[in-house]
Design an enzyme around this catalytic site. Structure first.
Site, PDB file in Angstrom:
ATOM      1  N   HIS A 395       3.398 -10.063   4.078  1.00 40.79           N
ATOM      2  CA  HIS A 395       2.882  -9.314   2.533  1.00 40.79           C
ATOM      3  C   HIS A 395       1.269  -9.495   2.855  1.00 40.79           C
ATOM      4  O   HIS A 395       0.789  -8.312   2.508  1.00 40.79           O
ATOM      5  CB  HIS A 395       3.236 -10.225   1.675  1.00 40.79           C
ATOM      6  CG  HIS A 395       2.679  -9.721   0.207  1.00 40.79           C
ATOM      7  ND1 HIS A 395       1.603 -10.416  -0.488  1.00 40.79           N
ATOM      8  CD2 HIS A 395       2.958  -8.744  -0.594  1.00 40.79           C
ATOM      9  CE1 HIS A 395       1.267  -9.788  -1.537  1.00 40.79           C
ATOM     10  NE2 HIS A 395       2.075  -8.774  -1.530  1.00 40.79           N
ATOM     11  N   THR A 657       9.847   2.984  14.229  1.00 39.58           N
ATOM     12  CA  THR A 657       9.971   2.087  15.527  1.00 39.58           C
ATOM     13  C   THR A 657       9.905   0.817  15.365  1.00 39.58           C
ATOM     14  O   THR A 657      10.390   0.174  16.338  1.00 39.58           O
ATOM     15  CB  THR A 657       8.718   2.874  16.160  1.00 39.58           C
ATOM     16  OG1 THR A 657       7.518   2.840  15.302  1.00 39.58           O
ATOM     17  CG2 THR A 657       8.892   4.178  16.794  1.00 39.58           C
ATOM     18  N   CYS A 706       6.717   6.709  11.234  1.00 36.41           N
ATOM     19  CA  CYS A 706       6.189   6.065  10.109  1.00 36.41           C
ATOM     20  C   CYS A 706       5.979   4.635  10.615  1.00 36.41           C
ATOM     21  O   CYS A 706       5.717   3.514   9.716  1.00 36.41           O
ATOM     22  CB  CYS A 706       6.457   6.219   8.749  1.00 36.41           C
ATOM     23  SG  CYS A 706       8.350   6.000   8.434  1.00 36.41           S
TER      24      CYS A 706
HETATM   25  C1  PEP Z   1      10.245   0.800  10.695  1.00 38.26           C
HETATM   26  O1  PEP Z   1      11.395   0.210  10.943  1.00 38.26           O
HETATM   27  O2  PEP Z   1       9.410   1.459  11.511  1.00 38.26           O
HETATM   28  C2  PEP Z   1       9.531   1.100   9.241  1.00 38.26           C
HETATM   29  C3  PEP Z   1       8.533   1.744   9.027  1.00 38.26           C
HETATM   30  O3  PEP Z   1      10.200   0.509   8.341  1.00 38.26           O
HETATM   31  P1  PEP Z   1      10.010  -1.123   8.017  1.00 38.26           P
HETATM   32  O4  PEP Z   1       8.779  -1.672   8.624  1.00 38.26           O
HETATM   33  O5  PEP Z   1       9.710  -0.849   6.557  1.00 38.26           O
HETATM   34  O6  PEP Z   1      11.310  -1.649   8.208  1.00 38.26           O
END
Ligand code: PEP
Ligand code: MG
Length: 754
Positions: A395, A657, A706
């Site tokens: 966080h 990723t 992302c």
């Molecule tokens: C990911 O898994 O790359 C992602 C963007 O989602 P999170 O980090 O929220 O799991």
């Protein structure tokens, strides 16, 4: 008078017209061309509740024990009902309607926005929900004004005022009613260089409408002008494929293609640039500091829609101010992970309990075990943040990066090593904390670079879209200033964590309606800031161990490996009621005109998951054919079976990723014992991404990334060469990603002609 015309309003009238009204009035009074309009004053709201005789009932309805969530919900419902369902006295109604009619031909489309007067509250967002309604006409004008008034009594606002002992009777709200400008061209202007403060005006311009920060859904043209001589020093004409215009039939804002012949045409003619420079000089002179201005042009006439100080220059300057009084300390007191770049000095505030947060002053260094969602307002005031615990995706790390506050996380024992009142310098790039304040500006400090990155230095025009990730609505404005082509990932988790309760507990205690409203409020902040640029909001994805710290967390299942467990779409499909409340929030935002929202489902396994998720969208009334929606590709199964997912009608897929790597390599992303094995560029991961892009391209489905790796140059190069549609990076990395994409694209063009 129920209303005050903008031309008669000044900054000093804040108490009667609210912050927004006062700022627009001030600009109008300074002779700047602001679209005409008026403010339904705070006094009018007061007259309404008093003359209609609802004031006493209203104030007693909201005089509740705010820890009693049922009472709070009932208070909100009653206050809302009283305000929205009570007839506005004829005299007031007539004055509002009359003012509206005198604005034009009586069929004018106007924007109706609440303008809170309680700016002296520590966090003005609690004053009211800042409702905004676009393209309003006479038929629903007064109803919309009443809804703005009612936004003064959201559950959070009632709670907050009760907690702080701030009497409800003393808070008022004004409403701005202003002609919508049917812009042919629009954009933003920085009256001085946004990162260096040099006397250079930067103008960005695109075709069509721009509601908020109008750098456009596509890369805009960019002009750099010497403010003294007025000479255009540098100019980049972009290919502008789409534009936003008002649909004459419905009055709604729609996206259309830019006609072929205008795509590569320079948006501004010299006379318009000259006029913008003139206005830029005027507005900066008027306020005595550099401004970030939104403007629009109709029939060759330039209008100013908004002006606010450029904070990116201020931030740099404040870092330098701190430095004067102290000596350098070479010794590191502590080190940890450099989680958010920048160097800053300040006085240590050790925060052990939430009630110490009030003691955090502007420019202090927060030192704490781990940040909590409730700390965000204090984090905004901080010069830097140091935590004992946490990694790069904790966080503290995510929020600090988004707020642009330097941070060192996982330091081990900062709360024991550092003392309240001690002056320290935090280097968020190197991950160190030193005694004393820096003298002078940090040499080639990343903080400067970071501000440049965020502060919109002219960005290259790229074919691959570059977007930005947002996790906390408070970061929306900073994220929008990167000039990113939209939000590629808006995580709902932080919004939900900030409620302090698990979704199930929150709904049980405070009702589904309150939950939906909370989600709407957070998502709307981002959708509004970026409008009309697209904002891809992701449905909830938090592992059970993250929920455990919340109220209701003891009811979460205990899992051997939460990363492989009850999270993402799996949890959502198992708790369809909670899931549909999220979707309901999106549905209502669509209904309010935020058609720039896109919906994304996390952690899907296969086409069956996608079909089921789609079914829930349909059952709340979201038409998948009409809206942009898609899924994250985070499991090997979803990558390998992407054809089945495509068959369900997705418009896009986005590579997560962080998860895809952990599942392909069998390396827990949170386990420090194997962190050296966590490699997003591993050939097995890249192969899987590459093949999926190929399949999607053939099927005409957009692809994006992302995960954290989107901020790494090698990954960017690989993806651009593969032909990915968009890349969504962290706020601090957007400028670098734009440049990297630009370099690779140029190389590709050269390769193709050689
Ligand atoms: C990911 O898994 O790359 C992602 C963007 O989602 P999170 O980090 O929220 O799991
Ligand atoms: Mg993920």
């Amino acid at each position: 008078m129920a209303v005050a015309w903008l031309e008669d309003v000044r900054s000093a009238d804040l108490g009667t017209v609210g912050g927004k009204g006062a700022s627009l009035g001030e600009l109008t009074g300074a002779g700047l061309p602001v679209p005409p309009g008026f403010v339904v004053t705070a006094g009018t709201y007061r007259t309404f509740i008093e003359e209609a005789g609802i004031d006493e009932e209203l104030f007693s309805a909201v005089d509740v024990d705010s820890e009693d969530s049922e009472a709070l919900e009932a208070a909100h419902d009653r206050a809302h009902e009283l305000i929205v369902e009570t007839e506005v006295p004829d005299k007031v109604r007539d004055e509002i309607v009359e003012a509206y009619r005198s604005m034009g031909n009586g069929e004018e489309f106007v924007a109706v926005r609440s303008s809170a007067t309680a700016e002296d509250l520590p966090d003005a967002s609690f004053a009211g929900q800042q409702e905004t309604f676009l393209n309003v006409t006479e038929d629903d004008l007064v109803d919309r004004v009443q809804e703005c008034w009612a936004s003064l009594f959201s559950q959070r606002a009632i709670y907050y005022r009760n907690q702080k002992g701030f009497p409800h009777e003393e808070v008022d709200i004004a409403v701005v009613v202003q002609t919508m400008v049917d812009a042919e061209k629009s954009g933003v202007m920085f009256t001085s260089h946004p990162s260096t403060g040099d006397p250079r005006i930067i103008i960005e311009a695109a075709w069509g409408l721009g509601e908020a920060v109008v750098s456009g859904a596509v890369s805009p043209d960019n002009y750099v002008v010497d403010r003294e001589t007025g000479e255009v020093e540098q100019e980049t004409v972009a290919t502008k494929k789409v534009m936003h215009v008002k649909d004459e039939a419905t009055g709604e804002t729609i996206e259309t293609e830019v006609p072929e012949e205008k795509r590569d045409e320079r948006v501004l003619v010299q006379s318009e640039i000259d006029r913008l420079i003139e206005l830029g000089r005027m507005v900066e002179d008027h306020y005595g500091e550099p401004q970030d201005v939104e403007w629009a042009i109709v029939d060759g006439e330039v209008f100013m829609l908004q002006s606010r100080p450029i904070t990116t220059i201020d931030d740099d300057a404040s870092g330098a101010d701190e430095s004067e009084e102290s000596e350098d300390g070479d010794e590191h007191l502590l080190s940890g992970l450099g989680a958010s770049p920048g160097v800053a000095s300040g006085t240590v505030r050790v925060v052990t309990k939430l009630d110490h947060l009030d003691e955090v002053q502007q420019g202090d260094v927060i030192v704490t075990e781990m940040t909590m969602p409730d700390m965000v307002p204090a984090m905004k005031r901080a010069a830097a943040i140091v935590t004992d615990e946490g990694g790069m995706t904790s966080h503290a790390a995510i929020v600090s990066r988004e707020l642009g506050v330097p941070a060192v996380v996982g330091s081990g024992g900062a709360t024991h090593t550092l003392e309240d009142g001690q002056v320290v310098t935090v280097d968020g790039e190197m991950g160190t904390v030193r005694e004393g304040a820096v003298s002078g500006k940090p040499a080639a400090g990343p903080s400067g670079d970071d501000e440049t990155a965020v502060g919109t230095k002219p960005k290259p025009v790229t074919a691959t879209e570059v977007k930005v990730n947002v996790s906390i609505p408070d970061a929306a404005s900073r994220a929008a200033k990167t000039g990113a082509d939209g939000v590629g990932l808006l995580r709902l988790e932080h919004l939900v964590l900030s409620l302090g309760k698990t979704p199930e507990r929150f709904i049980r205690d405070e009702g589904a309606e309150a939950y939906i409203e909370e989600l709407m409020e957070g998502v709307e902040t981002v959708a509004e800031e970026f409008y009309p640029r697209p904002v891809r909001v992701r449905t909830l994805d938090a592992p059970t161990d993250e929920f455990r710290q919340l109220e209701g967390g003891d009811e979460e299942p205990h899992e051997h490996n939460p990363m492989l467990g009850y999270r993402g779409i799996r949890r959502s499909l198992d708790r369809p009621d909670v899931f549909e409340h999220e979707l309901e929030a999106f549905k209502r935002l669509y209904d309010q005109g935020y058609e720039n929202l896109e919906i994304m489902f996390p952690l899907v396994t296969d086409g069956d998951d996608v079909a089921a998720a789609r079914g829930h969208m349909e059952s709340v009334g979201i038409d998948p054919e009409e809206r942009e929606w898609g899924v994250m590709i985070e499991t090997p199964a979803s990558a390998r079976g992407v054809d089945d997912i495509i068959a369900e009608g997705v418009d896009f897929v986005s590579f997560g990723t962080n998860d895809l790597t952990q599942y392909v390599l069998a390396v827990d992303r949170n386990n420090e014992h194997v962190s050296d094995r966590f490699d997003e560029l591993h050939p097995a991961v890249l192969d899987m991404i590459g093949d999926t892009i190929d399949e999607c391209r053939e099927a005409g489905v957009d692809t994006s990334i992302c995960g954290q790796a989107a901020s790494e140059p090698e990954m960017v190069e690989f993806l651009v060469r593969k032909g990915i549609t968009s890349i969504s990076a962290n706020i601090d990395a957007v400028a670098d990603v734009f440049e990297e994409v630009d370099t690779v694209e140029e190389q590709l063009i050269l390769d193709s002609v050689r």
